[in-house]
Each structure stands twice: as structure tokens, then as C-alpha cells.
Design an enzyme around this catalytic site. Sequence first.
Site, PDB file in Angstrom:
ATOM      1  N   LEU A  43      21.403  -3.062  12.649  1.00 46.57           N
ATOM      2  CA  LEU A  43      22.848  -3.037  11.571  1.00 46.57           C
ATOM      3  C   LEU A  43      22.590  -4.167  10.676  1.00 46.57           C
ATOM      4  O   LEU A  43      22.238  -5.374  11.384  1.00 46.57           O
ATOM      5  CB  LEU A  43      23.892  -3.110  12.539  1.00 46.57           C
ATOM      6  CG  LEU A  43      24.318  -1.879  13.433  1.00 46.57           C
ATOM      7  CD1 LEU A  43      25.483  -2.056  14.244  1.00 46.57           C
ATOM      8  CD2 LEU A  43      24.482  -0.634  12.590  1.00 46.57           C
ATOM      9  N   ASP A  44      23.082  -4.275   9.723  1.00 52.44           N
ATOM     10  CA  ASP A  44      23.237  -5.575   8.828  1.00 52.44           C
ATOM     11  C   ASP A  44      24.125  -6.546   9.639  1.00 52.44           C
ATOM     12  O   ASP A  44      24.801  -6.339  10.415  1.00 52.44           O
ATOM     13  CB  ASP A  44      24.036  -5.341   7.362  1.00 52.44           C
ATOM     14  CG  ASP A  44      23.212  -4.410   6.685  1.00 52.44           C
ATOM     15  OD1 ASP A  44      21.997  -4.082   6.896  1.00 52.44           O
ATOM     16  OD2 ASP A  44      23.750  -3.855   5.740  1.00 52.44           O
ATOM     17  N   ALA A  45      23.695  -7.856   9.368  1.00 52.51           N
ATOM     18  CA  ALA A  45      24.611  -8.920   9.943  1.00 52.51           C
ATOM     19  C   ALA A  45      25.881  -8.660   9.903  1.00 52.51           C
ATOM     20  O   ALA A  45      26.539  -8.994  10.820  1.00 52.51           O
ATOM     21  CB  ALA A  45      24.127  -9.895   9.442  1.00 52.51           C
ATOM     22  N   THR A  67      27.748  -5.996   9.445  1.00 51.62           N
ATOM     23  CA  THR A  67      27.987  -4.609   9.722  1.00 51.62           C
ATOM     24  C   THR A  67      28.322  -4.521  11.267  1.00 51.62           C
ATOM     25  O   THR A  67      27.418  -4.900  11.962  1.00 51.62           O
ATOM     26  CB  THR A  67      27.132  -3.685   9.083  1.00 51.62           C
ATOM     27  OG1 THR A  67      26.965  -3.628   7.596  1.00 51.62           O
ATOM     28  CG2 THR A  67      27.636  -2.162   9.484  1.00 51.62           C
TER      29      THR A  67
END
Length: 310
Positions: free
Chosen positions: A140-142, A144
Site C-alpha cells: 500500500l502507498d505510505a 494509504t
Amino acid sequence: MGDVRSLHVPDGLEGERVDSALSRLFGLSRGSAADIIAAGDVLLDGAAVATKSERLHAGAWLEVTLPPPPAPPAPVAEPVPGMAVLYEDDDIVVVNKPIGVAAHPTTGWTGPTVLGGLLGAGHTIATSGASERQGIVHRLDANTTGAMVVAKSEAAYSRLKRAFKERRVDKRYQALVQGHPDPFRGTVDAPIDRHPSGGGRFAVVAGGRPSVTHYDTVEAFRAATLLDIDLETGRTHQIRVHMAAIRHPCVGDLLYGADPTLSARLGLRRQWLHAARLGFEHPGSGEYVEFESPYPDDLAEALEIVQAES
């Protein structure tokens, strides 16, 4: 050994400085390009380029030896505040990833990671995979938040990696996007690659990697719409890029064109995007399991304001 790239200088780079041309051709900073030139790793028609300000001629044969990328740092075993474990057994651990936490160490990232947090809390993680991302089967994006699974056993790592690759994992996100998508239920099928201008962004690019996002409206408000999103593929920034591409960026996502005034009014300092549900065949038992992650405080509060204003 570096990566050697050879090509004829395109017509569009006629008269361009060598450092500027390398920056455009290979996505380098001007400083990095200058360092490569100074090291003698740029040849023009077989002769080393003497200075970064030398001009190119269309059709000349350009040979560039790009340095190898720096090795990613090793994970730092340190507990991550706010990272809760949703489920754990001998094969897997499912966490509720908070904001500001990367999945694993990468070059340039100095913040906390899921992998380091689990190791710091005493969890055993599979050793399969590159050293900086052992046990990591998806990311997951940092910024998100939401549900993320990490493999603890070697068998679980192999089976989960295969399940993600074969698209047998149900990844459901919720996103608050600006405006009202039309149609209210649809699919964005558009290839994604790095944005030509760099800056850490991605974009819909011809010839990029195939990317498919399905969305469905949960509730529409005056200024925004809450969507349930099903990812068919898993590209970096996929939901953010696809929503921006249809002119409905995630609320708060300033990197992809969100309205800063709306973001400020809702108190958001990142994209309104959350990995709400994650379902897959358990790599040990073979039974289907599903995990849900509640909204974190910042997203819940922003949603309440949007609802109150409608």
C-alpha cells in the site's frame, strides 16, 4: 556493472546540452547526468563527452553507462505506533496499516515500515523475497491506510505471491473522490507508467502496464462521492491515477490534482483512500478468509464534514 544504453540522438534533441538530454532521455536529475559525464561514461560517436555543456547533433551515436541503482536499506526492526494486528496465525499476519508507513524499506524512504514494525514487535516473517521486503506479497502507498497481509511461512509467501499474480485476491478500497463520476458505476481500463515529468508521479501512458479499476458509487454528496473500488490489477498509485484521469481525483490528493481548498476545509493532509477489505484463499487451510479495516480518524472526520455539508 552499469546499464549500458545505446541509441541515435533523436531529431528533437538537436543542439541540446548533453546533461539536459540525458535528464530527458533517462529520467535523471541534471546533477546525476553531470556526474555520469564527468566519470567518462558518456560517449558520442565513440568519443568521451568532455563537458556537460557539449551540444548534441541529431543522428549521432550516443552510448551511456548508467550507474546501478543504490541498494535498498535493510528494514529497521522497530515497533510502529498505531499499527494494529487484525489477524495472525502460523502462516500470515494481517495488519491495519496507519498513515505514513511504507510497506518495506526503499531508497530514499526514512520513515517507518510495516516489515520493520512487525519485526520490532517480535513477529516471525518469511525469509523469501529480497532482503528488504521479505514476506511482503503486496503493498500500500505510505499514505494509504488499511488492511495488508504479510507472509510468515515460506509456503504462505509462495502461495500468496501466486494468488496476487493470478488476480485471485479480492482487494476492495473505498475512496472519496471529487465531484460525481458519470456513470456512477464503471471501469477505468488505461495503461499506467511513470509520469514523463518525473517527480514520483505516475500517469496514464500509451504503452504502459495494463491497469484496470472497477468502481461503484456508495453515496453521493454535494462536493464529493464515496466509491467502492475493486482492483483487477495492482499498479503503483493505480486508483489515484485512474481517478485523476477521469477528472475525479481522490479528495486531498494534491499530487494528482485535488482541490487544495476542499482538502483544507476537510482537514486532509493526504488522499482519502483506504484499503477497506482484503479477501483470499488462506495459504494454509485453503479456506476463503476476509478481513476488514475501519476508517482511520482523519478519513472518518473528513467524511462526516462532507455528509454534514450535503
